[in-house]
Design an enzyme around this catalytic site. Structure first.
Site, mmCIF file in Angstrom:
data_model
loop_
_atom_site.group_PDB
_atom_site.id
_atom_site.type_symbol
_atom_site.label_atom_id
_atom_site.label_comp_id
_atom_site.label_asym_id
_atom_site.label_seq_id
_atom_site.Cartn_x
_atom_site.Cartn_y
_atom_site.Cartn_z
ATOM 1 N N ARG A 153 0.855 -1.169 0.000
ATOM 2 C CA ARG A 153 0.000 0.000 0.000
ATOM 3 C C ARG A 153 0.898 1.226 0.000
ATOM 4 O O ARG A 153 1.437 1.607 1.031
ATOM 5 C CB ARG A 153 -0.870 -0.031 1.256
ATOM 6 N N TYR A 211 4.461 5.323 11.396
ATOM 7 C CA TYR A 211 4.722 3.909 11.681
ATOM 8 C C TYR A 211 5.580 3.187 10.654
ATOM 9 O O TYR A 211 5.943 2.043 10.851
ATOM 10 C CB TYR A 211 3.409 3.144 11.896
ATOM 11 N N HIS A 225 -3.285 4.422 4.531
ATOM 12 C CA HIS A 225 -4.376 3.444 4.658
ATOM 13 C C HIS A 225 -5.666 4.042 4.099
ATOM 14 O O HIS A 225 -6.336 3.438 3.270
ATOM 15 C CB HIS A 225 -4.565 3.049 6.120
HETATM 16 C C1 TPP Z 1 -13.996 -5.785 12.184
HETATM 17 C C2 TPP Z 1 -13.235 -4.538 11.913
HETATM 18 N N1 TPP Z 1 -12.300 -4.125 12.815
HETATM 19 C C3 TPP Z 1 -11.622 -2.988 12.595
HETATM 20 C C4 TPP Z 1 -11.845 -2.221 11.495
HETATM 21 C C5 TPP Z 1 -11.084 -0.900 11.267
HETATM 22 N N2 TPP Z 1 -10.147 -1.094 10.155
HETATM 23 C C6 TPP Z 1 -10.476 -0.736 8.915
HETATM 24 S S1 TPP Z 1 -9.351 -1.183 7.796
HETATM 25 C C7 TPP Z 1 -8.337 -1.834 8.983
HETATM 26 C C8 TPP Z 1 -7.062 -2.491 8.573
HETATM 27 C C9 TPP Z 1 -7.320 -3.576 7.565
HETATM 28 O O1 TPP Z 1 -6.123 -4.106 7.101
HETATM 29 P P1 TPP Z 1 -6.090 -5.188 5.957
HETATM 30 O O2 TPP Z 1 -7.069 -6.261 6.199
HETATM 31 O O3 TPP Z 1 -4.672 -5.593 5.784
HETATM 32 O O4 TPP Z 1 -6.599 -4.421 4.665
HETATM 33 P P2 TPP Z 1 -5.952 -3.148 3.957
HETATM 34 O O5 TPP Z 1 -6.603 -1.942 4.573
HETATM 35 O O6 TPP Z 1 -4.504 -3.186 4.159
HETATM 36 O O7 TPP Z 1 -6.352 -3.249 2.529
HETATM 37 C C10 TPP Z 1 -8.904 -1.678 10.234
HETATM 38 C C11 TPP Z 1 -8.286 -2.091 11.508
HETATM 39 C C12 TPP Z 1 -12.818 -2.687 10.588
HETATM 40 N N3 TPP Z 1 -13.120 -2.012 9.470
HETATM 41 N N4 TPP Z 1 -13.483 -3.848 10.810
#
Ligand code: TPP
Ligand code: MG
Lengths: 371, 367
Positions: A267, A280, A271
């Site tokens: 990425r 970070y 985010h």
């Molecule tokens: C159940 C849940 N917990 C927390 C969040 C908050 N949140 C949104 S995206 C994220 C990180 C997700 O990381 P990843 O699965 O690696 O996907 P990426 O964003 O890197 O595409 C978090 C903690 C959420 N959307 N859903």
């Protein structure tokens, strides 16, 4: 996470086609692509990167509540999306903008979600089976698996005809792999031998948490414990993403059960527009991945095949126009009517909705009209 | 030892508590083998509540090929309460199937199946085990139609054996309905008689919205008449099951039995109670309740769930808003205490019984 020897890469970082043993198995899928197919991969990636930037800017200008950029992940998404067949069903997470575009979704439908005009609202049936975004991490893995169970029950797969046999692909991130729903989806998929590909984009970060916190083993190995074969690919290689997804989807639709693909990618952006990655992660890591940019890599490959400046300039203009149009239509989006609060909470009439809707309309009217 | 409400609303009452106390430590209660549930369309037959449900599920499976039953142990075993007994044998493993042991997985895949056009009926084995599926029910299932702006429906039924009176170990006797009633997008119902069990399960399955179907598990073995010719009432209607003049008492599920006992006792003491079976917990059909309160001027709401932020609270608030000038006394609630469900040896203290209902009736009358 270090790449393992099994990582499938068809294009080196400088755009040279690989012919080693790991690659050989997949090269026939690349050979079957026409020049136009290859040009389309490039067009998809460039347009996506351009409107992704536009949407980020729109958020900065207060026009969107949020935007999750896909910068850096274009190859993983475009290759896998182009590998789907018309009859397939796609269950995205929330960053698969190019997958939606390739399936025919108007990107404005994603914009309305991020602007706070809708909570999704598109119809998968009229968008080539591209289902709604899911913001609750991992939940969609179970919906995809249930859908794929239904395909099995209907006998709409494993007839031996890849042109009509259906399959499902579900997208999720490295952070989402820790969600119980993803593990439960693996269990159900294995148990019911669903025609399904689990497509994991390991972009190395879940907001600020590195993938090492999610898993001590390469994630493509995780599904194997559930009885689902996994393969790791260079996710910045659009040809690898295309060929490996094509093969795995066709295997899944042939009746040999679910598959998992882990696409190693990065990425490059934040985010979301609410994030500050400088808190970070280091610049060296970032620069290392920028050097492996998926679009630069594929452009080098196309040029090595004789594609000239004219094509690349044309695509850049197209991307520019696409984004300008998206901006114009974003700014023209109307605020939904207040009735929308109540209209589709239930499919069938519901007394509480009727009463509350009428109350609100009367209340608004009591101020002397809706303005 | 049962109190039964017939479809015409009259009651027959015997002496005991009316609630079966069965040790379910094995989680495999004895199965009343006495009758089979093969309905013919014009018949009125006595059936146990569980058998009536079984018959209703059989009808739904027969009526619509898209109806699926899925859950833990519902196949060859027929469910730990035998509600699905014989259905896999009759309809096959594609229509009635055991899932992996994962509640979120059951509901999450049911959502996907509903997207595909199926009408899944999920069994959650016990009330206390619904919470692993809480996200899929409240955040996914409940919102799916709204998020699709009406272009996708979610005809999913979640059957939940719930409530106490069976002396079971912890997590097997709870009443979690308020968590779900609080969630827009869900419908909740709870039958209290075999006749309603038979009809309401079919109506729930034919709804295009998600329905949580709360089955008062202590009633599974109680028999009552089932009229196979026609449904007694629409799914989301409450119903007066005993007419009276002085105090209205409202409840659902197994609590209806307690209310009828209380009414019987009150009658011997010269007090006339009107008993209303809620039947639908979301939406709540207030018309019969308001009409009754306009007549009696007093309302006692009873439930097995803790009272704080409960269905009982909701009814008390709404009736106060809608029938304030009819009320001679504040609406009183008779609920479980705001504690975890206790060890079973204390459940008769924890759950409202007829005496506690009558205590509230007396208080209401004292205003
Ligand atoms: C159940 C849940 N917990 C927390 C969040 C908050 N949140 C949104 S995206 C994220 C990180 C997700 O990381 P990843 O699965 O690696 O996907 P990426 O964003 O890197 O595409 C978090 C903690 C959420 N959307 N859903
Ligand atoms: Mg990630």
């Amino acid at each position: 996470m270090a790449e393992t020897v099994q990582t499938v890469q068809l294009l080196s970082a400088d755009g040279v086609l690989q012919t080693d043993d790991t690659a050989a198995e997949y090269l026939p899928y690349v050979d079957a692509l026409s020049d136009d197919d290859l040009r389309q991969f490039h067009r998809d990636m460039v347009i996506t990167r351009r409107f992704d930037l536009e949407a980020t800017n729109l958020q900065r200008q207060g026009q969107l509540a949020l935007w999750p950029p896909s910068h850096g992940q274009e190859a993983a998404q475009v290759g896998s999306a182009r590998a789907t067949r018309a009859q397939d069903h796609i269950f995205p997470s929330y960053r698969e903008h190019s997958v939606g575009m390739i399936r025919g979704l108007d990107i404005l439908d994603i914009i309305t979600l991020m602007r706070g005009v809708s909570n999704g609202g598109w119809n998968p049936k009229t968008n080539n089976n591209f289902h709604l975004y899911t913001l609750v991490l991992g939940s969609q893995a179970l919906h995809a698996t249930g859908y794929a169970m239904g395909i099995n029950f209907d006998g709409d797969t494993a007839t031996g005809d890849p042109e009509t046999d259906q399959a499902v692909i579900v997208y999720f991130g490295d952070g989402a792999t820790s969600q119980g729903d993803v593990s439960e989806a693996f269990v159900f998929a294995a148990s019911f031998q669903t025609p399904q590909v689990f497509f994991l984009q390991n972009n190395h970060w879940a907001i600020s948490v590195p993938v090492s916190v999610q898993s001590r083993i390469p994630l493509y190995l995780r599904s194997q414990g559930f009885g689902i074969p996994g393969v790791q690919i260079d996710g910045n290689d659009v040809l690898a993403s295309y060929a490996v997804t094509r093969k795995n989807l066709d295997e899944a639709r042939s009746g040999s059960g679910p598959r998992m693909i882990e696409a190693l990618t990065y990425r490059v952006g934040a985010h979301t527009t609410s994030d500050d990655p400088s808190k970070y992660r280091g610049d060296i890591e970032l620069q290392g991945w920028i050097a492996r940019d998926p679009i630069t890599r594929f452009e080098a490959y196309l040029r090595s095949r004789g594609e000239g400046d004219g094509f690349f300039a044309e695509v850049a203009t197209e991307a520019q126009d696409f984004s300008a149009d998206l901006r114009r239509r974003t700014l023209a989006l109307a605020t939904p009517s207040t009735e929308k609060l109540f209209n589709h909470v239930y499919s069938e009439p519901h007394p509480v909705m009727d009463v509350q809707k009428q109350w609100l309309l009367d209340y608004e009217a009591s101020f002397g009209g809706n303005e | 030892m049962s109190t039964e409400t017939t479809s015409t609303g009259t009651t027959t009452t015997e002496t005991n508590t009316g609630l079966t106390s069965t040790d379910t430590a094995s989680t495999e209660p004895a199965n009343p083998k006495a009758e089979t549930a093969e309905p013919t369309s014009t018949e009125i037959r006595e059936l146990a509540f569980g058998k009536a449900l079984n018959a209703g599920l059989r009808m739904a499976l027969g009526d619509n090929d898209q109806v699926l039953l899925m859950g833990e142990d519902i196949g060859p075993l027929g469910g730990v309460f035998r509600v699905t007994e014989g259905l896999q044998e009759e309809f096959g493993t594609k229509r009635v199937f055991d899932t992996p042991l994962a509640e979120s997985g059951i509901v999450g895949t049911a959502i996907g199946l509903a997207m595909r056009g199926y009408r899944p009926v999920c069994e959650i084995q016990f009330d206390g085990f619904i919470f692993p599926a809480f996200d899929q029910i409240t955040t996914q299932l409940a919102k799916m139609t709204s998020r699709h702006e009406g272009q996708v429906s979610m005809p999913v039924v979640i059957r939940v054996p719930y409530g106490g009176h069976i002396g079971a170990v912890e997590h097997h006797q709870e009443s979690p309905e308020a968590y779900f009633a609080h969630t827009p997008g869900l419908r909740l119902v709870s039958p209290s008689t075999p006749n309603d069990a038979y009809w309401m399960i079919q109506e729930a399955i034919s709804s295009n919205d998600p329905v949580l179907f709360f089955e008062p598990k202590s009633r599974y073995w109680n028999k009552g008449p089932v009229d196979f010719s026609a449904s007694a009432a629409p799914l989301h209607s409450s119903r007066v099951v005993r007419t009276g003049t002085e105090v209205t008492v409202v409840g659902h599920g197994a609590m209806v039995t307690v209310l009828l006992q209380a009414a019987e006792v009150a009658a011997t003491e010269g007090t006339s109670l009107e008993v209303i079976d809620l039947r639908s917990l979301s939406p709540i059909d207030y018309a019969p309740i308001i009409a009754s309160v306009q007549k009696t001027g007093r309302l006692v709401v009873a439930s097995e769930a803790p009272g704080f932020v409960s269905i009982s609270s909701e009814i008390a608030a709404t009736v106060t808003e809608k029938a304030f000038y009819s009320l001679e006394a504040p609406v009183l609630r008779v609920t479980a205490y705001d504690t975890p469900f206790p060890p079973a040896k204390l459940e008769t203290t924890y759950l409202p019984d007829a005496d506690r209902v009558l205590e509230a009736v007396d208080r209401a009358l004292a205003y």
